[in-house]
Motif scaffolding. Structure first.
Motif, PDB file in Angstrom:
ATOM      1  N   ALA A 104       0.833  -1.203   0.000  1.00  0.00           N
ATOM      2  CA  ALA A 104       0.000   0.000   0.000  1.00  0.00           C
ATOM      3  C   ALA A 104       0.868   1.254   0.000  1.00  0.00           C
ATOM      4  O   ALA A 104       0.578   2.235  -0.700  1.00  0.00           O
ATOM      5  CB  ALA A 104      -0.932  -0.014   1.204  1.00  0.00           C
ATOM      6  N   ARG A 108       1.111   4.228  -2.901  1.00  0.00           N
ATOM      7  CA  ARG A 108       1.089   5.663  -2.614  1.00  0.00           C
ATOM      8  C   ARG A 108       2.338   6.338  -3.170  1.00  0.00           C
ATOM      9  O   ARG A 108       2.289   7.490  -3.628  1.00  0.00           O
ATOM     10  CB  ARG A 108       0.998   5.885  -1.111  1.00  0.00           C
ATOM     11  CG  ARG A 108      -0.348   5.526  -0.509  1.00  0.00           C
ATOM     12  CD  ARG A 108      -0.390   5.917   0.955  1.00  0.00           C
ATOM     13  NE  ARG A 108      -1.672   5.619   1.552  1.00  0.00           N
ATOM     14  CZ  ARG A 108      -2.006   5.960   2.789  1.00  0.00           C
ATOM     15  NH1 ARG A 108      -1.127   6.596   3.552  1.00  0.00           N
ATOM     16  NH2 ARG A 108      -3.201   5.660   3.274  1.00  0.00           N
ATOM     17  N   PHE A 303      -7.353   3.981   1.077  1.00  0.00           N
ATOM     18  CA  PHE A 303      -6.298   3.999   2.081  1.00  0.00           C
ATOM     19  C   PHE A 303      -6.654   4.940   3.232  1.00  0.00           C
ATOM     20  O   PHE A 303      -6.380   4.648   4.399  1.00  0.00           O
ATOM     21  CB  PHE A 303      -4.969   4.444   1.457  1.00  0.00           C
ATOM     22  CG  PHE A 303      -4.411   3.452   0.466  1.00  0.00           C
ATOM     23  CD1 PHE A 303      -4.593   2.087   0.648  1.00  0.00           C
ATOM     24  CD2 PHE A 303      -3.691   3.877  -0.636  1.00  0.00           C
ATOM     25  CE1 PHE A 303      -4.077   1.171  -0.254  1.00  0.00           C
ATOM     26  CE2 PHE A 303      -3.169   2.974  -1.542  1.00  0.00           C
ATOM     27  CZ  PHE A 303      -3.361   1.622  -1.349  1.00  0.00           C
ATOM     28  N   GLU A 307      -7.122   3.779   7.124  1.00  0.00           N
ATOM     29  CA  GLU A 307      -6.321   4.393   8.183  1.00  0.00           C
ATOM     30  C   GLU A 307      -7.211   4.977   9.275  1.00  0.00           C
ATOM     31  O   GLU A 307      -6.910   4.858  10.476  1.00  0.00           O
ATOM     32  CB  GLU A 307      -5.433   5.494   7.595  1.00  0.00           C
ATOM     33  CG  GLU A 307      -4.535   6.186   8.592  1.00  0.00           C
ATOM     34  CD  GLU A 307      -3.474   5.280   9.176  1.00  0.00           C
ATOM     35  OE1 GLU A 307      -2.916   5.648  10.236  1.00  0.00           O
ATOM     36  OE2 GLU A 307      -3.206   4.220   8.598  1.00  0.00           O
TER      37      GLU A 307
END
Length: 314
Positions: A104, A108, A303, A307
């Motif tokens: 991930a 990003r 994402f 989070e």
């Protein structure tokens, strides 16, 4: 005979180097150092702003064009999108043993490089690595080496593509464009040579590991070109796969030439000269770029939600 000197308290019998080696492997105390989280947050904001600008600008226009109906286009597109982060994951999995969740962060990293500013993705991933201190004590050297080798691999593949494509496509270029190509070749070579000449001072990793990373980058670049050709072939099956492979090589070549302005326009004109069908080709290229942008938006949003859920649970 002189009596043996007493060792300092806490120093093993084998000497201080062992103690230093053990200290180098200890996790960094990032709790007291908030700057990795700050950098990561700022770059995330930059990604969101860049994505919003691109999506409201060219992205929505690209998605409004004709949509490929062959499902194989979208299957290949997934592989095309994931080729870069998976290549990086293979590298950092070997270097640091990062878990699957590191993928991930590498996605990003790709998004930041494409929508924020050049090499902002490396800064984001470096901050992520510092925050995940249990994995690595000093990540800067590895991130730097991988980034430099990625650029060198891209330059090497570009020079190979020039050697293959220039004899075939030379007649399609104007005299001015040909001069720009030769000038770009000189710059590509000049930007790589210093790293090769002063490799011992530039790179942190051992030579065997550096060669392995370089080969992973080369394989990833070749796979990326093949997947681009397959995706476009499934989007426009009237054009042969061989022609798309040639155009994919030309796309990689044009994207790496530093002196050539309006790279997308030059590539589009070159492709139209070879295969015609200018409207359908333009729409396919626009749709591919817009779909990439849309996936960026979806992933960044996903994402962010993940989070937020993680923080709420903690």
């Amino acid at each position: 005979m002189n009596p043996p000197q007493a060792l300092p308290v806490g120093t093993p019998a084998s000497g201080a180097p062992v103690a230093r080696d053990i200290a180098a492997l200890e996790p960094l105390k990032t709790v007291k150092r908030r700057w990795p989280a700050i950098i990561g947050g700022l770059l995330t904001i930059a990604m969101v702003v860049g994505l919003g600008h691109e999506l409201l600008g060219r992205g929505l226009v690209g998605l409004s064009h004709s949509v490929p109906t062959n499902p194989l286009f979208y299957i290949v597109f997934v592989g095309l999108y994931m080729a870069l982060p998976i290549g990086d994951y293979i590298i950092f999995r070997r270097l640091w043993g990062i878990p699957t969740s590191g993928l991930a962060a590498l996605i990003r990293k790709r998004i930041a490089n494409e929508v924020a500013f050049s090499y902002s993705g490396e800064a984001y991933f470096y901050a992520w690595a510092r925050a995940n201190a249990k994995m690595v004590a000093a990540p800067f050297g590895a991130v730097k080496d991988v980034g430099i080798l990625s650029a060198i691999a891209g330059n090497a593949i570009t020079l190979i593509m020039i050697g293959l494509a220039l004899p075939v496509g030379r007649e399609l270029l104007t005299h001015e464009q040909l001069h720009l190509v030769w000038g770009s070749i000189a710059i590509v070579m000049a930007t790589s040579l210093p790293f090769l000449i002063f490799s011992r001072r530039v790179f942190s990793l051992d030579r065997k590991t550096l060669w392995w990373i370089f080969m992973v980058h080369c394989v990833r670049l070749i796979a990326n070109s093949l997947l681009v050709a397959l995706a476009w072939h499934f989007g426009m099956p009237t054009v042969s796969l061989g022609m798309w492979l040639f155009l994919s090589a030309a796309r990689l070549l044009v994207s790496r030439l530093p002196l050539v302005p309006n790279k997308d326009l030059l590539f589009a004109n070159f492709a139209i000269l070879l295969i015609g069908q200018d409207q359908q080709l333009s729409e396919l290229i626009a749709f591919t770029a817009a779909l990439t942008l849309l996936v960026h938006v979806v992933l960044i949003a996903g994402f962010g939600v993940a989070e937020l859920v993680r923080r709420v649970r903690v």
